[in-house]
Design an enzyme around this catalytic site. Structure first.
Site, short mmCIF file in Angstrom:
data_model
loop_
_atom_site.label_atom_id
_atom_site.label_comp_id
_atom_site.label_asym_id
_atom_site.label_seq_id
_atom_site.Cartn_x
_atom_site.Cartn_y
_atom_site.Cartn_z
N SER A 19 34.13 43.99 38.93
CA SER A 19 35.26 43.91 38.01
C SER A 19 35.36 45.20 37.20
CB SER A 19 35.11 42.73 37.05
OG SER A 19 36.04 42.81 35.99
N HIS A 68 37.92 44.09 41.87
CA HIS A 68 38.48 42.99 41.09
C HIS A 68 39.12 43.54 39.83
CE1 HIS A 68 38.65 38.67 40.05
NE2 HIS A 68 38.49 39.09 38.79
N ASP A 86 41.00 42.55 36.41
CA ASP A 86 41.28 41.47 35.45
C ASP A 86 42.50 41.83 34.62
OD1 ASP A 86 39.13 39.52 35.84
OD2 ASP A 86 37.81 41.16 35.23
N MET A 129 44.97 40.54 31.68
CA MET A 129 45.03 39.60 30.56
C MET A 129 46.22 39.92 29.68
SD MET A 129 41.00 39.55 29.51
CE MET A 129 39.70 39.52 30.75
N HIS A 151 43.51 39.52 39.37
CA HIS A 151 43.26 38.20 38.79
C HIS A 151 44.16 38.07 37.56
CE1 HIS A 151 40.07 35.45 36.67
NE2 HIS A 151 41.21 34.82 36.89
N MET A 159 45.29 36.53 34.60
CA MET A 159 44.99 35.59 33.52
C MET A 159 46.13 35.69 32.51
SD MET A 159 40.89 36.21 33.18
CE MET A 159 40.90 37.89 33.83
N MET A 171 35.86 30.06 37.56
CA MET A 171 35.35 30.82 36.43
C MET A 171 34.03 30.21 35.97
SD MET A 171 37.47 33.28 35.91
CE MET A 171 36.69 33.88 34.39
N ASP A 207 33.25 34.04 38.98
CA ASP A 207 33.50 35.15 38.07
C ASP A 207 33.01 34.77 36.68
OD1 ASP A 207 34.46 37.24 36.54
OD2 ASP A 207 36.57 36.89 36.99
#
Length: 213
Positions: A12, A36, A38, A40, A67, A69, A138, A172
């Site tokens: 990540s 990966h 992330d 957000m 990913h 989120m 998660m 993760d």
């Protein structure tokens, strides 16, 4: 229970130095299977990270998995696809029309995955298991890197593996050389690790330690 698929590592980049993003990626690229990312939004999770413009700047031959989120991920899926994503993961908790959202990703020619927070039941995704390419469980509550591993997710990994034996199961959160073997034994075959990998100078050694745990 051992996973039926070979173990893959997805570092990540949340834990890397964003001022040296591509240089940091080059330190892991030869040893990992995918990158990966992330994403957000400060709404679904209490933090804000990056968007499509930064993803577009990533230079890597490895697949990028984004990913998301974020709330209303369907509004941004196409932008991340155009930015270079190969895989897009969306959270069940943010998708009241989950089948439609998964199909949207696939219609763009990408692999689609669904992610679950630690407290979310597997029953909420049972109807899409034959549709998605992977499920991300998660093992921390999403929003920040460097959190402690939540052991209560281990039985959920095993339960999901029993539900669909050939599924790619990614985990993760809090994945280190101390926890990797536990999630692998439970049935996970893709490990996301950020803080652990990027905190060590020897990233090759860090990734190998996850594979060999």
């Amino acid at each position: 229970m051992t996973p039926m698929k070979s173990i893959k590592i997805a570092p990540s980049i949340l834990s890397c130095d964003f001022g040296r993003l591509n240089e940091e990626i080059r330190t892991i690229e030869p040893y990992c299977d995918r990158i990966h990312v992330d994403v957000m939004d400060g709404h679904f999770v209490p933090n804000i990270t990056i968007g499509p413009p930064v993803v577009k700047m990533i230079r890597s031959k490895k697949p990028l998995e984004c990913h998301l989120m974020i709330e209303e991920p369907e509004r941004y899926v196409e932008a991340f696809a155009k930015a270079g994503a190969s895989i897009i993961l969306i959270h069940q908790e943010t998708c009241p029309h989950l089948h439609r959202n998964i199909q949207q990703i696939k219609d763009l020619g990408l692999k689609a995955g669904v992610a679950l927070n630690p407290a979310t039941s597997l029953g909420t995704i049972e109807d899409v298991l034959d549709t998605v390419d992977m499920v991300l469980l998660m093992t921390v509550n999403p929003g920040f890197g460097g959190q402690n591993f939540i052991e209560l997710v281990l039985p959920k990994i095993a339960e999901l593996r029993a539900m669909k034996h050939d599924l790619d199961i990614e985990v993760d959160g809090g994945i280190t050389d101390k926890t990797a073997h536990r999630v692998k034994e439970a049935g996970a075959n893709i490990l996301v690790s950020g803080s652990y990998i990027f905190s060590l100078k020897n990233r090759k050694k860090a990734i190998k330690s996850l594979l060999n745990a």
